[in-house]
Design an enzyme around this catalytic site. Structure first.
Site, PDB file in Angstrom:
ATOM      1  N   LEU A  54       0.869  -1.179   0.000  1.00 47.89           N
ATOM      2  CA  LEU A  54       0.000   0.000   0.000  1.00 47.89           C
ATOM      3  C   LEU A  54       0.904   1.227   0.000  1.00 47.89           C
ATOM      4  O   LEU A  54       2.016   1.180   0.560  1.00 47.89           O
ATOM      5  CB  LEU A  54      -0.895   0.019   1.252  1.00 47.89           C
ATOM      6  CG  LEU A  54      -1.969  -1.072   1.353  1.00 47.89           C
ATOM      7  CD1 LEU A  54      -2.691  -0.999   2.696  1.00 47.89           C
ATOM      8  CD2 LEU A  54      -2.975  -0.954   0.210  1.00 47.89           C
ATOM      9  N   ASP A  55       0.423   2.312  -0.581  1.00 50.80           N
ATOM     10  CA  ASP A  55       1.207   3.550  -0.589  1.00 50.80           C
ATOM     11  C   ASP A  55       1.408   4.047   0.842  1.00 50.80           C
ATOM     12  O   ASP A  55       0.633   3.729   1.740  1.00 50.80           O
ATOM     13  CB  ASP A  55       0.478   4.643  -1.385  1.00 50.80           C
ATOM     14  CG  ASP A  55       0.333   4.279  -2.845  1.00 50.80           C
ATOM     15  OD1 ASP A  55       1.130   3.467  -3.333  1.00 50.80           O
ATOM     16  OD2 ASP A  55      -0.594   4.811  -3.488  1.00 50.80           O
ATOM     17  N   GLN A  56       2.369   4.905   0.993  1.00 49.16           N
ATOM     18  CA  GLN A  56       2.699   5.468   2.309  1.00 49.16           C
ATOM     19  C   GLN A  56       1.484   6.103   2.965  1.00 49.16           C
ATOM     20  O   GLN A  56       1.226   5.924   4.151  1.00 49.16           O
ATOM     21  CB  GLN A  56       3.878   6.358   2.064  1.00 49.16           C
ATOM     22  CG  GLN A  56       4.212   7.663   2.668  1.00 49.16           C
ATOM     23  CD  GLN A  56       3.191   8.710   2.821  1.00 49.16           C
ATOM     24  OE1 GLN A  56       2.652   8.845   3.921  1.00 49.16           O
ATOM     25  NE2 GLN A  56       2.940   9.492   1.788  1.00 49.16           N
TER      26      GLN A  56
END
Ligand code: URA
Length: 245
Positions: free
Chosen positions: A111-113
């Site tokens: 997942l993105d930051q």
């Protein structure tokens, strides 16, 4: 049956020498009565075993399958560039189990930051592969806060398929609904880089908040707070793998 030192080693409590030392120093308690065991070669049935190492209670798992509620501001990389790694949210044994170069549990996809929500982790390579392979079409549900009001056209385009800049083949949402004017619920069965953000951008909107609420049969439990993790039950693992064969 396994030797106690091998049990500790397999669960990520350090090298065999360290595990042997912990036991000999009386720092390991075994079973429901938490009896101190100082013999590293003591044979114990590992399945269902609960033990304590330096006061920390641990449950034996032949393989690790867990869920994490990923908080914002964490990278899914082992070697993050800017933000802390999600792996810092896990206890040491989960990061070390198995030993060797590829030690510890690995995230099932990334997942993105700034994305929050459900992340699965495991040390079972086959499980990770099955869950991430596009061939198995594991549905992932995203709750998306968008900048501009949603309309039927955007939803219809996401369902029909949009073209992303690096791939001529359109990508489509397996399901898509406008829950409210600024809340889109999107189900994807693949996981391309920034896929939700790029799909939403392709219909001239913009993601302002992204949260994954489910993967296959697993829904993020409301009592698992951001940053918390828990083991998946055997039934949960079975349900995930049975549906994705
Ligand atoms: N799609 C994105 O754009 N970001 C994520 O973190 C997950 C899916």
């Amino acid at each position: 049956m396994m030797q106690l030192q091998d049990i500790l080693f397999s669960q990520g409590f350090g090298t065999r020498r360290i595990c042997c030392g912990l036991i000999q120093q009386g720092l390991v308690q075994v079973g429901p009565q938490a009896l101190v065991c100082t013999d590293p070669t003591e044979l114990i049935p590992p399945e269902g075993l609960s033990f304590r190492v330096q006061g920390e209670t641990w449950q034996y798992h032949a393989q690790a399958y867990l869920m994490l509620h990923k908080p914002a501001g964490h990278e899914c990389s082992q070697k993050p560039s800017t933000y802390p790694s999600i792996y810092t949210l896990l206890p040491g044994p989960l990061r070390n189990r198995g030993g060797g170069a590829a030690a510890g549990v690995q995230a099932v996809g990334r997942l993105d930051q700034d994305t929050t929500g459900l992340l699965l982790l495991s040390d079972d390579g086959k499980f990770i592969h099955r869950m991430t392979s596009p061939r198995h079409h594991v549905p992932k549900v995203y709750e998306v806060q968008v900048k501009h009001p949603l309309d039927d056209r955007q939803v219809a385009r996401l369902l029909a398929g949009v073209v992303l800049e690096d791939d001529p083949k359109p990508v489509r949402a397996a399901a898509c609904e406008a829950v409210s004017e600024h809340h889109l619920r999107l189900t994807l069965t693949e996981g391309k880089y920034h896929q939700v953000k790029r799909m939403v951008a392709a219909v001239s909107n913009r993601v302002e908040g992204l949260h994954r609420s489910a993967i296959g049969s697993i829904t993020l439990p409301p009592d698992l707070l951001p940053g918390q993790w828990r083991w998946l039950s055997a039934e949960e693992v079975l349900a995930l793998t049975q549906k994705t064969k």
